[in-house]
Design an enzyme around this catalytic site. Sequence first.
Site, PDB file in Angstrom:
ATOM      1  N   HIS A   1     -61.734  -5.753  40.988  1.00  0.00           N
ATOM      2  CA  HIS A   1     -62.231  -5.875  39.606  1.00  0.00           C
ATOM      3  C   HIS A   1     -63.523  -6.690  39.539  1.00  0.00           C
ATOM      4  O   HIS A   1     -64.294  -6.533  38.593  1.00  0.00           O
ATOM      5  CB  HIS A   1     -61.144  -6.382  38.642  1.00  0.00           C
ATOM      6  CG  HIS A   1     -60.871  -7.849  38.658  1.00  0.00           C
ATOM      7  ND1 HIS A   1     -59.876  -8.428  39.423  1.00  0.00           N
ATOM      8  CD2 HIS A   1     -61.433  -8.865  37.975  1.00  0.00           C
ATOM      9  CE1 HIS A   1     -59.853  -9.728  39.199  1.00  0.00           C
ATOM     10  NE2 HIS A   1     -60.793 -10.027  38.323  1.00  0.00           N
TER      11      HIS A   1
ATOM     12  N   ASP B   1     -55.924  -4.821  44.337  1.00  0.00           N
ATOM     13  CA  ASP B   1     -57.171  -5.403  43.810  1.00  0.00           C
ATOM     14  C   ASP B   1     -57.998  -6.030  44.939  1.00  0.00           C
ATOM     15  O   ASP B   1     -58.065  -7.248  45.068  1.00  0.00           O
ATOM     16  CB  ASP B   1     -56.789  -6.443  42.740  1.00  0.00           C
ATOM     17  CG  ASP B   1     -57.970  -6.893  41.913  1.00  0.00           C
ATOM     18  OD1 ASP B   1     -59.065  -6.318  42.053  1.00  0.00           O
ATOM     19  OD2 ASP B   1     -57.775  -7.838  41.110  1.00  0.00           O
TER      20      ASP B   1
ATOM     21  N   SER C   1     -61.389 -15.379  40.099  1.00  0.00           N
ATOM     22  CA  SER C   1     -61.030 -14.077  40.667  1.00  0.00           C
ATOM     23  C   SER C   1     -61.909 -13.721  41.852  1.00  0.00           C
ATOM     24  O   SER C   1     -63.108 -14.019  41.855  1.00  0.00           O
ATOM     25  CB  SER C   1     -61.219 -12.970  39.634  1.00  0.00           C
ATOM     26  OG  SER C   1     -60.096 -12.864  38.848  1.00  0.00           O
TER      27      SER C   1
HETATM   28  N1  ARG Z   1     -58.634 -12.374  36.363  1.00  0.00           N
HETATM   29  C1  ARG Z   1     -59.205 -13.690  36.490  1.00  0.00           C
HETATM   30  C2  ARG Z   1     -60.671 -13.581  36.867  1.00  0.00           C
HETATM   31  O1  ARG Z   1     -61.243 -12.527  36.695  1.00  0.00           O
HETATM   32  C3  ARG Z   1     -58.443 -14.519  37.452  1.00  0.00           C
HETATM   33  C4  ARG Z   1     -57.258 -15.013  36.812  1.00  0.00           C
HETATM   34  C5  ARG Z   1     -56.391 -15.762  37.703  1.00  0.00           C
HETATM   35  N2  ARG Z   1     -55.419 -16.356  36.828  1.00  0.00           N
HETATM   36  C6  ARG Z   1     -54.470 -17.144  37.198  1.00  0.00           C
HETATM   37  N3  ARG Z   1     -53.737 -17.660  36.285  1.00  0.00           N
HETATM   38  N4  ARG Z   1     -54.268 -17.432  38.461  1.00  0.00           N
HETATM   39  O2  ARG Z   1     -61.304 -14.561  37.186  1.00  0.00           O
END
Ligand code: ARG
Length: 263
Positions: A79, A125, A215
Amino acid sequence: MPAKSRRNLLLVAGALLAAAVAVPVASATPETAGQPGIVGGQPAAVAQYPFAVFLTDENGSQFCGAVLIGENSVATAAHCAKAVTKTNLRVVAGRQDKRVKDGTVSTVSDIWVNPDYTDPGTGNDIALLTTSTRLRYDTAQVTQTARYYAENTMATVLGWGRLKDNGERSDVLRSVDVPMISDASCKTAYGNYDPSTMVCAGYANGGKDACQGDSGGPLVVGKVLIGIVSWGVGCAQPGKPGVYTRVSAFADELEKRSNRGLF
Ligand code: ARG
């Protein structure tokens, strides 16, 4: 010794001294030391985690983490790899503090996104970026074994993301240690948890976690890469652990596609 070389020697000595003094200041300024981390962590040194890199757009704005696994090979979340075009994507290595210009910035010549990926909630992912510039920093080692995923194994997550859910983003690299969670407990937390390509880490009571902007970044045991920050509900909430891409499921693929820089 001629006066000129003596002066140069003094300049070099002065610069070394300045660098030695500057490093601890950059890794933990009075404003950041002891504050909550990634969430619940602390500032970390890129010298200790040279494989921790970040992704920016063409304007230098950081939006994800990533991890160096070969000198032209950077693993991240699918992503993240899909968030900006290949032309606009940059990898920044060797830079602890986003506000300074040190380290190496590279464009990306190739992007492999796991063909099974659709969205983080269904797993898979993971992506691999090939950088145009060699990034001469110590790499993380992709795990080939399942043993690191045993319940309660302590792992470290690294990133420049938010300090709390929807909170401020960190200027500096941060780290936090979290225990690995069993597949059964993670399935209880998240109905869509898929142990074949995901793995969870965190404390039952929350408090320590990755957050938005982290992420794509690494979850490691020492130098061994076991996870890639993928998703979660909020950040560091009780009963809602962080979900990571299970790197061992893609080790062969990463190995095959990465340039380990042996020459
Ligand atoms: N999807 C988030 C990003 O794009 C990462 C989230 C990770 N969240 C978590 N609670 N560990 O940065």
